[in-house]
Design a protein around this motif. Structure first.
Motif, PDB file in Angstrom:
ATOM      1  N   PRO A 489       0.800  -1.242   0.000  1.00  0.00           N
ATOM      2  CA  PRO A 489       0.000   0.000   0.000  1.00  0.00           C
ATOM      3  C   PRO A 489       0.823   1.278   0.000  1.00  0.00           C
ATOM      4  CG  PRO A 489      -0.951  -1.594   1.521  1.00  0.00           C
ATOM      5  CD  PRO A 489       0.351  -2.169   1.058  1.00  0.00           C
ATOM      6  N   LEU A 490       2.101   1.218   0.395  1.00  0.00           N
ATOM      7  CA  LEU A 490       2.933   2.422   0.379  1.00  0.00           C
ATOM      8  C   LEU A 490       3.262   2.890  -1.033  1.00  0.00           C
ATOM      9  CD1 LEU A 490       5.496   1.628   3.226  1.00  0.00           C
ATOM     10  CD2 LEU A 490       3.568   3.213   3.314  1.00  0.00           C
ATOM     11  N   GLU A 491       2.841   2.123  -2.038  1.00  0.00           N
ATOM     12  CA  GLU A 491       3.132   2.503  -3.416  1.00  0.00           C
ATOM     13  C   GLU A 491       2.473   3.811  -3.802  1.00  0.00           C
ATOM     14  OE1 GLU A 491       3.328   0.221  -7.760  1.00  0.00           O
ATOM     15  OE2 GLU A 491       2.163  -0.602  -6.097  1.00  0.00           O
ATOM     16  N   ILE A 498       8.463   9.183   1.531  1.00  0.00           N
ATOM     17  CA  ILE A 498       8.917   7.971   2.208  1.00  0.00           C
ATOM     18  C   ILE A 498      10.345   8.152   2.711  1.00  0.00           C
ATOM     19  CG2 ILE A 498       9.455   5.533   1.873  1.00  0.00           C
ATOM     20  CD1 ILE A 498       7.165   5.364  -0.102  1.00  0.00           C
ATOM     21  N   ALA A 499      11.217   8.697   1.859  1.00  0.00           N
ATOM     22  CA  ALA A 499      12.611   8.899   2.257  1.00  0.00           C
ATOM     23  C   ALA A 499      12.713   9.877   3.421  1.00  0.00           C
ATOM     24  CB  ALA A 499      13.423   9.401   1.069  1.00  0.00           C
ATOM     25  N   GLN A 531      11.323  -3.277  -3.127  1.00  0.00           N
ATOM     26  CA  GLN A 531      10.897  -4.240  -4.131  1.00  0.00           C
ATOM     27  C   GLN A 531       9.383  -4.284  -4.254  1.00  0.00           C
ATOM     28  OE1 GLN A 531      13.025  -7.609  -2.402  1.00  0.00           O
ATOM     29  NE2 GLN A 531      14.353  -7.678  -4.203  1.00  0.00           N
ATOM     30  N   ALA A 532       8.697  -4.107  -3.137  1.00  0.00           N
ATOM     31  CA  ALA A 532       7.234  -4.185  -3.168  1.00  0.00           C
ATOM     32  C   ALA A 532       6.610  -2.990  -3.877  1.00  0.00           C
ATOM     33  CB  ALA A 532       6.693  -4.299  -1.739  1.00  0.00           C
ATOM     34  N   ILE A 533       7.168  -1.806  -3.681  1.00  0.00           N
ATOM     35  CA  ILE A 533       6.558  -0.597  -4.260  1.00  0.00           C
ATOM     36  C   ILE A 533       7.324  -0.118  -5.494  1.00  0.00           C
ATOM     37  CG2 ILE A 533       5.642   0.095  -2.028  1.00  0.00           C
ATOM     38  CD1 ILE A 533       7.885   2.057  -1.707  1.00  0.00           C
ATOM     39  N   CYS A 534       8.308  -0.915  -5.943  1.00  0.00           N
ATOM     40  CA  CYS A 534       9.000  -0.654  -7.219  1.00  0.00           C
ATOM     41  C   CYS A 534       9.737   0.685  -7.246  1.00  0.00           C
ATOM     42  CB  CYS A 534       8.020  -0.743  -8.390  1.00  0.00           C
ATOM     43  SG  CYS A 534       7.307  -2.376  -8.611  1.00  0.00           S
TER      44      CYS A 534
END
Length: 631
Positions: A489-491, A498-499, A531-534
């Motif tokens: 969901p953080l995508e 995020i950083a 990897q999850a949010i590309c």
């Protein structure tokens, strides 16, 4: 019946002194019956004294429901990670001993074999750390770092603002190559020795010998009329300084001493981020990237890290200097830089204390020259091995079938360290052994095993290995993939936000936890999230690594802070007030770095193919664009 003296059966007689005899047993009865508060205090003292034993015993038991209720490899690995994280935070066990837990837990839980786990404890990153530390120990052993520090201070100058800047530049430069703790332990006594001499009441003899430095006097003094020799003999002594002025001057001197102590410990932490071997979290990043993404093509090496972190270090160091100057010296920059009217002799007198310390070192020896040459050679070889923008010597002379360098930064560090064990510390020749006339001996080498054995921080080597074992266990058990799926969901959140949040979180967490433990715990999680949010893994892993060095608020946060605090003159509130703003400045500088010059350096706009190979799905380039706008 037993015969008993009749005197014992006599009734008690009333005391002759009513105020004394009845009072003694009454006090004894009170003291023999401790109060409830006293009992509780004793109980809490006992619990606090045995707190580490209680934590080690009850903590694994309290976490057991996790692997029992969820009997999967992911849950077993999560149990080990949580247990190690809590033990690292509480320090109930030594950090290195806690790092050995994967050797016990992973084979018993069926995650990895003992041989596979053990291989993680001595990887190329550990070799780089060992080689770099050996070179640093040789520099310390021959006092080369002290000579460099004193020489640079003489060049920069010793007026209040310049003195703080000089100590910060020297400390940051030294901490780029040797231990932050060793740098602080050397520089803080020098700073206090300078201040002790310069805060003394000046005498006529001191002025003649150049010991009086008006630039250090933060309280401006009125111009005194110059008297002839005849007038000095007949003139009356000057009236005493008012007590209010003296108190104000003492306060300003105290604040200047506080600022100088803090600038040393802060710049030691800041300078360590500039090089890959400057501080251990940087090596943790390199090791985790190589372990989690084995096909990354050596994206994090000495040259690439220096190009990214050195500009950030310079910006953060200069902003920290401005903040400490404002906080401890005030806004009168003309006075801080000593721009008032001063004679040339008075300006030259400022250098006397530092010059005296520099003269005590004597002329530079052959050992110092040899260590300097080998140290410069090491840095040059590190930069030119595989720089990326041109063919390095590693690609040309020692390449594999694909053209990649078969040597590493650890290879170079160990090579120079071995040479230091071979080169003698004096010009080759035979000398007589002291106390044994007629017996000849050769001079010792630049570096001996006794020095390495005593000063090498082997606990850090084990701690690094424990972190690599945790990362490998997370990958083998499937915990990394599970975390990545939960963080999908953080995508929808902008990568820059995020950083920024990661920087804040790590900067807070590292104040009460070891920076090595912090990066060891968070980097595998951030790799799975990327990897999850590309998004590019380095886009979140680089800020985490830099932010782990922003431990400025508490004396227990880092050894440099503790060393500066132990010399006195500082309160926890002083360090917290100065460190809070430095943490904010550091987070902003890291955010600037990760969204500006690091993007073309590491190609952060695109999701790399070496990160795709470890995921079940494929992230398209169009999905991996990084939003560079600030949060």
């Amino acid at each position: 019946m037993v015969n008993t003296p009749a005197a014992l059966y006599k009734p008690a007689q009333p005391p002759t002194c009513y105020t004394v005899r009845p009072a003694v047993p009454w006090i004894q009865r009170v003291t023999r019956q401790p109060s409830w508060a006293h009992t509780m205090a004793t109980c809490w003292q006992g619990l606090w004294a045995y707190r580490f034993y209680l934590i080690v015993f009850f903590l694994p038991i309290s976490l057991l429901p996790l692997p029992i209720l969820v009997p999967t490899k992911e849950a077993c690995c999560a149990y080990t990670i949580i247990l190690m994280a809590l033990l690292w935070c509480t320090e109930a066990l030594p950090l290195a001993i806690t790092a050995f837990l994967p050797v016990i837990m992973f084979p018993m839980m069926g995650i990895m074999t003992a041989s596979t786990v053990s291989l993680e404890y001595l990887k190329d990153t550990n070799i780089l750390f060992i080689g770099g530390m050996m070179v640093a120990l040789a520099v310390e052993n021959w006092n080369l770092h002290k000579r460099i520090a004193l020489r640079m201070l003489l060049i920069i100058g010793v007026r209040p603002a310049l003195l703080i800047l000089g100590f910060m530049l020297v400390t940051a430069f030294l901490s780029m190559w040797i231990s932050n703790t060793a740098t602080t332990a050397m520089m803080v006594p020098i700073a206090h020795a300078v201040l002790e001499q310069l805060h003394k009441m000046p005498t006529d003899r001191d002025v003649e010998e150049g010991r009086n430095n008006p630039a250090f006097e933060l309280q401006e003094q009125k111009e005194e009329t110059k008297l002839d020799e005849k007038d000095k003999k007949q003139d009356c002594p000057a009236p005493p300084t008012p007590s209010e002025s003296k108190t104000q001057q003492n306060k300003e001197q105290l604040r200047f001493s506080q600022g100088l102590s803090l600038c040393v410990c802060y710049s030691a932490s800041i300078g360590g981020i500039a090089t890959l071997t400057g501080t251990t979290p940087n090596l943790v990043l390199q090791g985790q990237v190589n372990s989690i993404f084995p096909r990354n093509g050596n994206v994090v090496n000495f040259a690439s890290w220096f190009g990214f972190a050195f500009p950030a270090m310079i910006i953060l160091l200069l902003l920290s200097w401005v903040w400490l100057q404002i906080l401890f010296l005030g806004f009168d920059f003309r006075k801080n830089f000593g721009l008032g009217e001063q004679s040339r002799n008075q300006e030259q007198a400022a250098f006397e204390v530092i010059r005296r310390e520099h003269k005590l070192l004597g002329p530079i020896s052959f050992a110092e020259k040899a260590v300097t040459f080998l140290f410069v050679l090491l840095v040059v070889l590190w930069f030119t091995r595989e720089p990326g923008f041109f063919m390095g010597w590693g690609n040309l002379a020692f390449s594999d079938d694909t053209g990649k360098s078969m040597t590493s930064d650890g290879t170079v560090a160990i090579l120079i360290a071995v040479i230091m064990f071979i080169v003698p510390s004096k010009i080759p020749g035979l000398t007589q052994k002291p106390g044994h006339p007629g017996k000849l001996k050769a001079p010792p080498a630049l570096l001996t095993w006794d020095i390495v054995k005593k000063k090498m921080p082997w606990n850090i080597v084990i701690l690094l290995g424990g972190g690599f074992a945790l990362a490998k266990g997370s990958e083998e058990s499937g915990l990394s993939k599970w975390l990545g799926d939960k963080l999908t969901p953080l995508e929808s959140v902008p990568p820059a936000a995020i950083a920024f949040i990661i920087c804040l979180l790590i900067a807070i967490f590292t104040e009460c936890t070891s920076n090595v433990a912090t990066t060891t715990l968070f980097l595998p999680i951030l790799a799975s999230m990327s990897q999850a949010i590309c998004i590019h893994p380095l886009y979140v892993m680089l800020p985490c690594t830099l932010a782990s060095s922003l431990a400025f608020m508490l004396p227990v946060a880092t050894p440099p802070n503790a060393i500066a605090f132990s010399f006195g003159g500082l309160r926890v509130t002083d360090m917290a007030r100065a460190g809070f703003m430095l943490n904010i400045i550091g987070v902003l500088v890291i955010t600037l770095a990760i969204n500006s010059w690091s993007i073309p350096m590491f190609d952060l706009n695109n999701f790399p193919s070496w990160a795709q190979s470890n995921t079940t799905g494929l992230c398209g380039v169009s999905q991996a664009n990084v939003t560079t706008s600030s949060p």
